[in-house]
Design a protein around this motif. Structure first.
Motif, PDB file in Angstrom:
ATOM      1  N   ASN A   1      32.349  35.566  34.316  1.00  0.00           N
ATOM      2  CA  ASN A   1      32.656  35.210  32.937  1.00  0.00           C
ATOM      3  C   ASN A   1      33.545  33.981  32.820  1.00  0.00           C
ATOM      4  OD1 ASN A   1      31.176  37.103  31.446  1.00  0.00           O
ATOM      5  ND2 ASN A   1      32.695  38.697  31.874  1.00  0.00           N
ATOM      6  N   SER A   2      33.967  33.405  33.933  1.00  0.00           N
ATOM      7  CA  SER A   2      34.869  32.260  33.858  1.00  0.00           C
ATOM      8  C   SER A   2      34.133  31.006  33.399  1.00  0.00           C
ATOM      9  CB  SER A   2      35.486  31.993  35.235  1.00  0.00           C
ATOM     10  OG  SER A   2      35.937  30.649  35.296  1.00  0.00           O
TER      11      SER A   2
ATOM     12  N   ALA B   1      44.571  41.323  45.189  1.00  0.00           N
ATOM     13  CA  ALA B   1      43.968  40.274  46.007  1.00  0.00           C
ATOM     14  C   ALA B   1      45.071  39.687  46.863  1.00  0.00           C
ATOM     15  CB  ALA B   1      43.344  39.185  45.133  1.00  0.00           C
TER      16      ALA B   1
ATOM     17  N   GLY C   1      37.752  26.498  44.394  1.00  0.00           N
ATOM     18  CA  GLY C   1      39.086  26.665  43.809  1.00  0.00           C
ATOM     19  C   GLY C   1      39.009  27.482  42.527  1.00  0.00           C
ATOM     20  N   ARG C   2      37.933  27.299  41.773  1.00  0.00           N
ATOM     21  CA  ARG C   2      37.778  28.051  40.528  1.00  0.00           C
ATOM     22  C   ARG C   2      37.426  29.516  40.809  1.00  0.00           C
ATOM     23  NH1 ARG C   2      34.785  23.602  36.571  1.00  0.00           N
ATOM     24  NH2 ARG C   2      36.380  21.991  36.856  1.00  0.00           N
TER      25      ARG C   2
ATOM     26  N   VAL D   1      38.719  31.133  43.377  1.00  0.00           N
ATOM     27  CA  VAL D   1      40.057  31.661  43.679  1.00  0.00           C
ATOM     28  C   VAL D   1      40.802  31.960  42.386  1.00  0.00           C
ATOM     29  CG1 VAL D   1      42.295  31.182  44.736  1.00  0.00           C
ATOM     30  CG2 VAL D   1      40.191  30.360  45.839  1.00  0.00           C
ATOM     31  N   MET D   2      40.746  31.002  41.451  1.00  0.00           N
ATOM     32  CA  MET D   2      41.393  31.192  40.151  1.00  0.00           C
ATOM     33  C   MET D   2      40.887  32.465  39.485  1.00  0.00           C
ATOM     34  SD  MET D   2      40.513  30.905  36.717  1.00  0.00           S
ATOM     35  CE  MET D   2      38.987  29.961  36.855  1.00  0.00           C
TER      36      MET D   2
ATOM     37  N   LEU E   1      35.049  28.073  33.597  1.00  0.00           N
ATOM     38  CA  LEU E   1      35.219  26.984  34.562  1.00  0.00           C
ATOM     39  C   LEU E   1      34.346  27.179  35.790  1.00  0.00           C
ATOM     40  CD1 LEU E   1      38.997  26.477  33.990  1.00  0.00           C
ATOM     41  CD2 LEU E   1      37.235  24.745  33.665  1.00  0.00           C
ATOM     42  N   VAL E   2      34.112  28.418  36.200  1.00  0.00           N
ATOM     43  CA  VAL E   2      33.152  28.669  37.278  1.00  0.00           C
ATOM     44  C   VAL E   2      31.751  28.288  36.799  1.00  0.00           C
ATOM     45  CG1 VAL E   2      32.015  30.467  38.656  1.00  0.00           C
ATOM     46  CG2 VAL E   2      34.516  30.484  38.395  1.00  0.00           C
TER      47      VAL E   2
ATOM     48  N   ARG F   1      45.736  36.338  48.799  1.00  0.00           N
ATOM     49  CA  ARG F   1      45.265  34.975  49.037  1.00  0.00           C
ATOM     50  C   ARG F   1      44.909  34.747  50.507  1.00  0.00           C
ATOM     51  NH1 ARG F   1      50.099  31.769  47.377  1.00  0.00           N
ATOM     52  NH2 ARG F   1      50.818  32.783  49.259  1.00  0.00           N
TER      53      ARG F   1
ATOM     54  N   GLY G   1      43.312  40.496  37.733  1.00  0.00           N
ATOM     55  CA  GLY G   1      44.271  41.593  37.632  1.00  0.00           C
ATOM     56  C   GLY G   1      44.140  42.607  38.754  1.00  0.00           C
TER      57      GLY G   1
ATOM     58  N   VAL H   1      39.392  35.101  40.799  1.00  0.00           N
ATOM     59  CA  VAL H   1      39.851  36.293  41.533  1.00  0.00           C
ATOM     60  C   VAL H   1      41.288  36.592  41.126  1.00  0.00           C
ATOM     61  CG1 VAL H   1      40.443  37.223  43.806  1.00  0.00           C
ATOM     62  CG2 VAL H   1      38.324  35.905  43.518  1.00  0.00           C
ATOM     63  N   GLY H   2      42.099  35.562  41.097  1.00  0.00           N
ATOM     64  CA  GLY H   2      43.528  35.739  40.803  1.00  0.00           C
ATOM     65  C   GLY H   2      43.794  36.254  39.411  1.00  0.00           C
ATOM     66  N   LYS H   3      42.976  35.841  38.443  1.00  0.00           N
ATOM     67  CA  LYS H   3      43.249  36.241  37.060  1.00  0.00           C
ATOM     68  C   LYS H   3      42.659  37.606  36.737  1.00  0.00           C
ATOM     69  CE  LYS H   3      39.360  34.477  34.319  1.00  0.00           C
ATOM     70  NZ  LYS H   3      38.930  33.976  33.021  1.00  0.00           N
TER      71      LYS H   3
END
Lengths: 413, 413
Positions: free
Chosen positions: A313-314, A342, A329-330, A332-333, A316-317, A344, A339, A335-337
């Motif tokens: 759903n990103s 994870a 990098g997106r 990773v972003m 930017l992806v 790194r 919740g 995955v990080g958002k």
């Protein structure tokens, strides 16, 4: 309807056999446009078993409310689907419209109103003039035929660029069972433009509670694992009907979803649901590429799915995929958002078979040329391993293109 | 940096006064590009109190980890911010880079490494060559001056189309306090392209724990209420420093956030945070319109915010705004998908002052012409009343345009 067919459309369509116990007809009732086919009637000449799953929206359409109320009766004799008007956010008028449509259908088919199922897709907030159905349903019932699946699929299209059909066979008690399905949808999907609807029918003889269990289990890895834009319609509807006609060939009635005789049927049903769901994604508004996202190594399957959907759903992806940019990098972003847990330094990411990141860093052996070749494909597999546990999930999405913005932003101008 | 300035950019910039106790300098360290200003040093000649809030990403950048670790010491002497490389997803190398940068800054400024704060924005996954800082930080420290805010704001821009600055004054103990801030960000925002960073400094004398409470309370209705694309950076950083220089004018030290002498300061700080946050949204990638979404009548303020963000992050709502389409059906959809309690038949929706829907239906008095006029505005207020309780929230977003897709999808081609 869009003028150009999605480049991700199926290259060929299956022959859709007639299925014993169900007949269909379409008509132009003038719901929104004159002389455009906008109503589908499915008729079960004998009472069919029925199962349904619906949108999780807290503001569902009137037809969704209506279907949910009828489902406990467990019997279907007629399904009425219209395009042009979603009968959503229409208040008291919406309930009057579903009641009147059901009454018209019950009279045409000769059944009870609680044996009727309804779905509507199209404009939201406009009262639906259900009196228009009364004039056409009687005729439709008289003219309905079995070999009508592609036409039925076309009748329920809105922004879809191609009709969505699928068929499978399975063995129960040595009897060959058929399962046919149609779907519509070109986003995940919004009022006013689209909505996901799917109707699947089998001639197997399976009681409604068992059918409901099969559908509830099947929807998770299929329709509930696809997303176009993260927007959920007020009207999403997936229904499964069993006409029971295979009883004539000696299939004895299935009373429970865990009956071991269902193994082959389950496989075929789940495969068909996935086929239809992926056809919806491949017709995603403005889609030029399909992305299969597999997350492994999560704490649980549920966590893996949350992470996978966060990636899918990103914006930017999805814009990176549109630009054929292996922008991990997106990933990773996203995955990080999500919740979910994870680490790194344990994360690994693949585009196709190319591992681009490992142990929290760019893979030293990562080849930009190989990755670029993957990104040029029509179908792009993305794999993320979280390195934490055994949980896995796969979801599907499409890219986010300027065409998506045009379809959803320009159409009024 | 984008070539054309956002149409939503401020029409004028405030004069940014020097603020006692902080000096700044910028330099071109060659992090990614030659001869481009890419490093900012902020120096506190006397130890400043410090507070910070950071991304909720589970995969934060190395500088975020570094800042979080230093925060309990409660003292800041230097801040180093670089663009061109985010030092995110760089594993062990990332930690070495932050350690080396802190060592260089501590040597240049003459302080301890745990009095240094770091932020990086730019490409993700590329090792950051921190040796490049060693050569420039000593010089920067020598040259740093107070009246340097606009230049500092420019040095940390990435896809921003304009620098973001703000200043406020407040009274504490009859002493005039100044609060200055800078921000960068043009999405909510992703690695490789953008990240939200903001640094706010006051000359008030406030201890670190109180400062942290003020910042934690202030971030909710400001930076945590804006979204461009729902994508959260690995690097988002908001820091607040208090130099304490106002003590010379007779301001006695504030020891607790609930000190009644802080009322005026809180108002000014929160106003500045909101100002900076809205400047970020107004520079959203590809933005042509700003949308203020207010949800009332929710079960709680938290529920109202969930609903408001569901609306603000919906691609279909945002594309409709881009198309100047008062598509309230998509607002209903976004309310419904939020997961929070909603009753279709109590819902009311306004665009500007035009009520378009009420009691679960289109407002009978709704004027298409009036609504179209609202949608043509640069700033579009959307109000949703759920009719359930007393909870309210306001969030801000921008539209989703083809330019967003171009910025994020085409830039590699």
């Amino acid at each position: 309807m869009s003028s150009s067919v999605s480049p991700l459309a199926p290259k060929s369509y299956p022959d859709m056999p007639a299925l014993r116990g169900v007949r269909m007809a379409t008509a132009a009732a003038g719901i929104k446009y004159k002389n455009r086919t906008d109503v589908l009637l499915m008729v079960f000449d004998k009472p069919a078993a029925v199962a349904g799953v619906f949108t999780r929206s807290k503001c569902p359409s009137a037809p969704v409310d209506f279907c949910r109320a009828n489902l406990p009766h467990g019997v279907a004799r007629a399904v009425v689907v219209n395009s042009g008007n979603a009968n959503a956010f229409t208040g008291v008028k919406g309930r009057s419209a579903t009641a009147l449509t059901a009454k018209s259908a019950a009279e045409a088919v000769g059944c009870s109103e609680n044996e009727v199922y309804l779905a509507s897709t199209g404009v939201i907030g406009e009262p639906l003039d259900a009196t228009k159905f009364a004039g056409v349903l009687g005729n439709m019932h008289a003219q309905a035929i079995g070999a009508f699946w592609p036409e039925a699929a076309k009748a329920i299209m809105t922004t879809d660029t191609y009709p969505k059909v699928g068929t499978r066979t399975a063995q129960i008690d040595g009897v060959t069972i058929t399962i046919n399905g149609i779907a519509k949808g070109a986003g995940m999907i919004a009022p006013d433009m689209a909505t996901m609807l799917s109707f699947v029918v089998t001639d197997a003889d399976i009681v409604s509670p068992a059918l409901q269990s099969l559908l509830a289990a099947g929807v998770g890895p299929s329709f509930n694992s696809v997303t176009v834009d993260s927007d959920t319609s007020t009207s999403d509807t997936l229904m499964l009907f069993a006409t029971g006609a295979a009883a004539h060939d000696g299939q004895s009635r299935i009373e429970a979803a865990d009956d071991p005789r269902l193994e082959d049927f389950k496989t075929a049903l789940n495969d068909l649901l996935k086929d239809l769901a992926l056809q919806v994604v491949r017709d995603g508004e403005g889609a030029r590429k399909m992305v299969e996202i597999t997350v492994s190594g999560a704490e649980s399957d549920a966590a893996a799915k949350v992470v996978a959907l966060s990636i899918a759903n990103s914006p930017l992806v999805k814009t990176a995929v549109a630009g054929e940019d292996a922008n991990w990098g997106r990933i990773v972003m996203a995955v990080g958002k999500s919740g979910e847990m994870a680490d790194r330094d344990r994360l690994a990411i693949w585009f196709g078979n190319v591992r681009v990141a490992v142990n929290g860093e760019r893979d030293p052996d990562y080849s930009e040329a190989q990755t670029s070749a993957v990104m040029k494909q029509e179908d792009i597999p993305v794999k993320v391993d979280l390195g934490l546990g055994e949980g896995t999930a796969t979801v599907w999405t499409c890219d986010l293109t300027k065409e998506y913005v045009a379809i959803n932003g320009d159409y009024r101008s």
